[in-house]
Write a protein that holds these residues in place. Structure first.
Motif, PDB file in Angstrom:
ATOM      1  N   SER A   8       1.753   6.939   7.877  1.00  0.00           N
ATOM      2  CA  SER A   8       2.380   5.380   7.983  1.00  0.00           C
ATOM      3  C   SER A   8       3.594   5.296   7.292  1.00  0.00           C
ATOM      4  O   SER A   8       3.914   5.942   6.505  1.00  0.00           O
TER       5      SER A   8
ATOM      6  N   ASN B 142       5.323   3.489   5.597  1.00  0.00           N
ATOM      7  CA  ASN B 142       5.498   2.838   4.534  1.00  0.00           C
ATOM      8  C   ASN B 142       5.945   3.612   3.434  1.00  0.00           C
ATOM      9  O   ASN B 142       5.983   4.765   3.306  1.00  0.00           O
TER      10      ASN B 142
ATOM     11  N   GLU C 164      -5.795   2.179   9.752  1.00  0.00           N
ATOM     12  CA  GLU C 164      -5.405   3.698  10.114  1.00  0.00           C
ATOM     13  C   GLU C 164      -6.676   4.352  10.809  1.00  0.00           C
ATOM     14  O   GLU C 164      -7.636   3.807  10.799  1.00  0.00           O
TER      15      GLU C 164
ATOM     16  N   SER D 115       0.797  -0.467   4.706  1.00  0.00           N
ATOM     17  CA  SER D 115       0.972   0.240   6.120  1.00  0.00           C
ATOM     18  C   SER D 115       1.468  -0.893   7.283  1.00  0.00           C
ATOM     19  O   SER D 115       1.093  -1.960   7.178  1.00  0.00           O
TER      20      SER D 115
HETATM   21 MG    MG Z   1      -0.701   6.050   4.745  1.00  0.00          MG
END
Ligand code: MG
Ligand code: TXA
Length: 343
Positions: free
Chosen positions: A168, A170, A205, A176
């Motif tokens: 992700s 971030n 996710e 995220s």
């Molecule tokens: Mg992650």
């Protein structure tokens, strides 16, 4: 033109610099690419050149890098400021492309048929000649693979025609991102480009399911429900099932050298193998230099290959030179401390 920033050339805008915490990464004028043919082609070219490009999927935005390029994968960890090497998910345009890097089994075929493209990640054993960087899999013998259900993402993956590692997008410990603007707020200046794929439709996710052992094990709940998975392949164990230890960093199958490891050495003997950083100490039986230039990104990229090479060298132990505890050095030292821990 696809790029919205004024940088005439991404390369021209690069410079290496250090933040106050002395974390080093390459500084970019991050391009915001439109989801058209030109933007996708630019994103694919940057990825092929080893640069980092964030792209949207149906779940969250990923921070993508060429999974077959050790340096690109190391740069992902640097951009995220992760203090340890988590294994990353590799992304593919279709199941056949994934099966060139992992060994599919009966359950994988059934699940892929039912849920790909979609928010399901399968952990499977690497193929013998798997081209994916060892760092992407954090040194494990398994690899997490998925085919995202997003037309732009898949067009990009088809065009680059290589597995793309993408956690992700971030920074470590943050939320995220689900829009290109979120990604820019997190990573602007640290990555080459963001391909604007619009807001993510799922927003959580992917589900991560380990199919590499006897039992199917749920490692992370996500976009595809446990009920739907069990309806397809039968009972699934949870990662908190007694006796099943699955936290990636603690995995029993996590690559640990058979040879004993000694950290922070300042001298080395002829019956020892040396894992060097910077100017190598003289006198070792064999030496693998993580980075002669003392570059932590290069060292991270070569870490798992180095441990494997020295393990195979057959010396009494592996002696490791000090690695600075900053930036990617923290993740490298975390991994080395585990390799050196009593077993
Ligand atoms: Mg992650
Ligand atoms: O929806 C998603 O999966 C997003 C988008 C971008 O595709 N990606 C994502 O990646 O969430 P990341 O790196 O943040 O999460 C990867 C997860 C971690 O929980 C990691 O521990 C697990 O997958 N994982 C990856 N490879 C593994 C392996 N070989 N064995 C066990 N767990 C693995």
């Amino acid at each position: 033109m696809a790029a919205c920033v004024t940088a005439s050339s991404n390369l021209a805008a690069q410079q290496t610099f250090a933040t106050p915490t002395t974390h080093r990464y390459v500084r970019y004028m991050t391009e915001l690419l439109q989801p058209d043919a030109e933007g996708i082609a630019r994103a694919a070219q940057l990825l092929r050149d080893g640069k980092l490009v964030s792209f949207g999927t149906e779940t969250v935005y990923g921070l993508g890098g060429d999974a077959t390029n050790d340096r690109a994968v190391a740069a992902i960890f640097a951009a995220k400021e992760r203090p340890s090497f988590n294994p990353l998910i590799c992304h593919y345009p279709n199941a056949d492309a994934a099966y060139r890097t992992v060994v599919a089994n009966e359950r994988a075929h059934r699940l892929a048929e039912a849920f790909w493209p979609g928010p399901l990640t399968l952990v499977l054993r690497r193929t013998v000649d798997c081209p994916v960087s060892l760092l992407a899999g954090a040194g494990l013998d398994t690899l997490a693979v998925r085919v995202p259900a997003h037309d732009i993402a898949r067009a990009l993956l088809r065009q680059i025609d290589r597995p793309v590692a993408a956690p992700s997008a971030n920074r470590s410990g943050r939320i995220s991102p689900t829009t290109a603007q979120h990604v820019l707020a997190e990573l602007s200046g640290r990555i080459a480009a963001v391909l604007d794929c619009g807001p993510c439709s799922v927003g959580v996710e992917s589900t991560v399911l380990d199919l590499s052992g006897k039992d199917a094990v749920l490692l992370r709940p996500g976009g595809v429900t446990l009920e739907a998975i069990e309806a397809t392949i039968g009972a699934v164990a949870h990662h908190d099932t007694p006796g099943v230890l699955r936290s990636p960093g603690l995995l029993a199958s996590h690559y640990a050298p058979r040879t004993a490891v000694l950290l922070n050495v300042s001298e080395v003997r002829p019956d020892e193998a040396l894992l060097a950083f910077g100017a190598a100490l003289p006198g070792a039986g064999s030496t693998f230099n993580l980075s002669e230039a003392s570059d932590l990104t290069e060292a991270a990229a070569r870490l798992f290959a180095g441990l494997r090479a020295l393990d195979a060298a057959g010396q009494r132990r592996i002696a490791v030179m000090p690695i600075p505890e900053r930036g990617l050095g923290r993740a490298i030292n975390d991994r080395l401390r585990r390799a050196a821990a009593p077993r």
